[in-house]
Design an enzyme around this catalytic site. Structure first.
Site, PDB file in Angstrom:
ATOM      1  N   GLY A 299       0.833  -1.211   0.000  1.00 47.91           N
ATOM      2  CA  GLY A 299       0.000   0.000   0.000  1.00 47.91           C
ATOM      3  C   GLY A 299       0.860   1.251   0.000  1.00 47.91           C
ATOM      4  O   GLY A 299       2.093   1.182  -0.030  1.00 47.91           O
TER       5      GLY A 299
ATOM      6  N   GLY B 196      -3.716  -1.812  -2.408  1.00 45.51           N
ATOM      7  CA  GLY B 196      -2.275  -1.732  -2.670  1.00 45.51           C
ATOM      8  C   GLY B 196      -1.993  -2.104  -4.115  1.00 45.51           C
ATOM      9  O   GLY B 196      -2.900  -2.484  -4.853  1.00 45.51           O
TER      10      GLY B 196
ATOM     11  N   TYR C 116     -16.065   3.233  10.099  1.00 44.01           N
ATOM     12  CA  TYR C 116     -14.597   3.181   9.985  1.00 44.01           C
ATOM     13  C   TYR C 116     -13.963   3.569  11.309  1.00 44.01           C
ATOM     14  O   TYR C 116     -13.106   2.853  11.850  1.00 44.01           O
ATOM     15  CB  TYR C 116     -14.159   4.128   8.859  1.00 44.01           C
ATOM     16  CG  TYR C 116     -12.678   4.183   8.620  1.00 44.01           C
ATOM     17  CD1 TYR C 116     -11.939   3.019   8.447  1.00 44.01           C
ATOM     18  CD2 TYR C 116     -12.018   5.411   8.544  1.00 44.01           C
ATOM     19  CE1 TYR C 116     -10.577   3.081   8.209  1.00 44.01           C
ATOM     20  CE2 TYR C 116     -10.660   5.474   8.302  1.00 44.01           C
ATOM     21  CZ  TYR C 116      -9.944   4.314   8.145  1.00 44.01           C
ATOM     22  OH  TYR C 116      -8.607   4.379   7.922  1.00 44.01           O
TER      23      TYR C 116
ATOM     24  N   LYS D 168     -11.932   1.026  13.846  1.00 42.34           N
ATOM     25  CA  LYS D 168     -10.545   1.307  14.236  1.00 42.34           C
ATOM     26  C   LYS D 168     -10.443   1.489  15.751  1.00 42.34           C
ATOM     27  O   LYS D 168      -9.446   1.123  16.366  1.00 42.34           O
ATOM     28  CB  LYS D 168     -10.037   2.546  13.503  1.00 42.34           C
ATOM     29  CG  LYS D 168      -9.669   2.267  12.061  1.00 42.34           C
ATOM     30  CD  LYS D 168      -8.542   1.258  12.038  1.00 42.34           C
ATOM     31  CE  LYS D 168      -7.844   1.198  10.723  1.00 42.34           C
ATOM     32  NZ  LYS D 168      -6.645   0.337  10.790  1.00 42.34           N
TER      33      LYS D 168
END
Ligand code: UDP
Length: 324
Positions: A10, A36, A153, A157
């Protein structure tokens, strides 16, 4: 030293791989190439100086046997693999949550099994919708409702952070958690929404610059090489163990001013086009209005903090995109 980098093909992961190779380490990469690209690392594989020191596995981090083998071989692990970009989260909500939560759980489980030190790349998204600045690691967290999928998201996380911290508390696992603030630089693609490569590409083609909302939202951009330095220093710092640390840049700018600056620096004839958020992302979208890091803790733990100016960062990105 043998270094395992998940998401090593990535944008940030490939710069991290390069720096570890330059330092003389062996680098093991696992990447599913979802966001990536082999283009990010082929030049490292082709470099005779790195012959037999870079090992690339195109595979998912959810592959138990592969992760068992790689974690067993390596001395330290950087967990950089994640669903990337607001656009990806909105387009593939379920896949993104599974990658972020199950992927990190798996990495932590493996690292705990072999007692390997692990750095978890978290994000400034975790703070949610604050208006104050700078954001400090001990700040409260404020999210919108679960109907607005952007927050999945941040929440996933945040769960990664809790899982890592719980491994540290329960098992004594050496974990290092970093909250990255809008990292930019060469090799970043605009394909997943990232604003700077998008604006620079639009400006170089003299196409309208697409500013979402009214453009008053601000960000603080961090140069990718500074991020890599910070990650390597945190990985090496005893004091960073079991800690959550911001990694971010120095200059807050509104997105509208960013568009103007990029037009100026590229000598473009582009106009600025304001696009309402619901047109850009659908009605269930909510932006973060402001995002400015405190890097006091990073500096205290490592003696280092990112210091690259926005002009420098933009000049690097412009040169890179022109060269493509
Ligand atoms: N943005 C924009 N036009 C674009 C892409 C992004 O105005 O073509 C805005 C986006 O709405 C956000 C900011 O730029 O307010 C940064 O977006 P990015 O996706 O790069 O990062 P993040 O939202 O995660 O901070």
């Amino acid at each position: 030293m043998r270094v395992l980098i998940t998401g090593g093909a990535g944008f940030i992961g490939s710069h991290l791989a390069e720096s570890h190779l330059e330092r003389g380490d062996d680098v093991y990469i696992i990447d599913d190439l979802s966001t990536g690209s082999m283009d990010n690392i082929r030049f490292l594989q082709d470099n005779p100086a790195y012959k037999n020191r870079i090992f690339v596995h195109i595979n998912t981090i959810l592959n138990h046997d592969m992760m068992l083998e790689l974690t067993g071989i390596c001395d330290v692990v950087y967990h950089m693999a994640a669903a990337v970009g607001v656009q990806t989260i909105l387009d593939k909500p379920l896949e993104s949550i599974v990658t972020n939560i199950q992927g990190t759980e798996k990495i932590l489980e493996m690292c705990n099994k072999f007692k390997k030190r692990v750095l978890i790349a978290s994000t400034s998204e975790v703070y949610g919708k604050h208006l104050h600045a700078p954001l400090v690691e001990t700040d409260n967290i404020i999210y919108g409702p679960s109907s607005k999928f952007r927050w999945s998201y941040a929440a996933s996380k945040l769960m990664d952070e809790f899982t890592a911290l719980a491994h540290h508390r329960t098992n004594g696992l050496e974990v290092v958690i970093t909250r990255l603030f809008n990292t930019v630089g060469p090799r970043q693609t605009g394909a997943y929404g990232m604003v700077i490569p998008r604006f620079v590409t639009q400006a170089l083609k003299n196409e309208p610059i697409t500013v979402f909302g009214d453009g008053t939202q601000t960000r603080t951009f961090t140069y990718v090489k500074d991020v890599v330095s910070a990650l390597m220093k945190l990985m090496a710092s005893e004091k960073a163990t079991g800690q959550v640390t911001n990694v971010g840049g120095i200059e807050e700018i509104s997105i509208l001013d960013l568009a103007r600056k990029i037009i100026d620096m590229t000598g473009s004839t582009s106009t600025i086009q304001l696009i309402p958020y619901d047109e850009a992302f659908g009605k269930d979208f909510e932006d973060m209005q402001r995002r400015v890091p405190s890097t006091e803790k990073l500096e205290r733990l490592t003696g280092f903090a990112p210091d690259k100016s926005l002009d420098f960062i933009l000049s690097q990105v412009i040169a890179y995109i022109k060269s493509k």
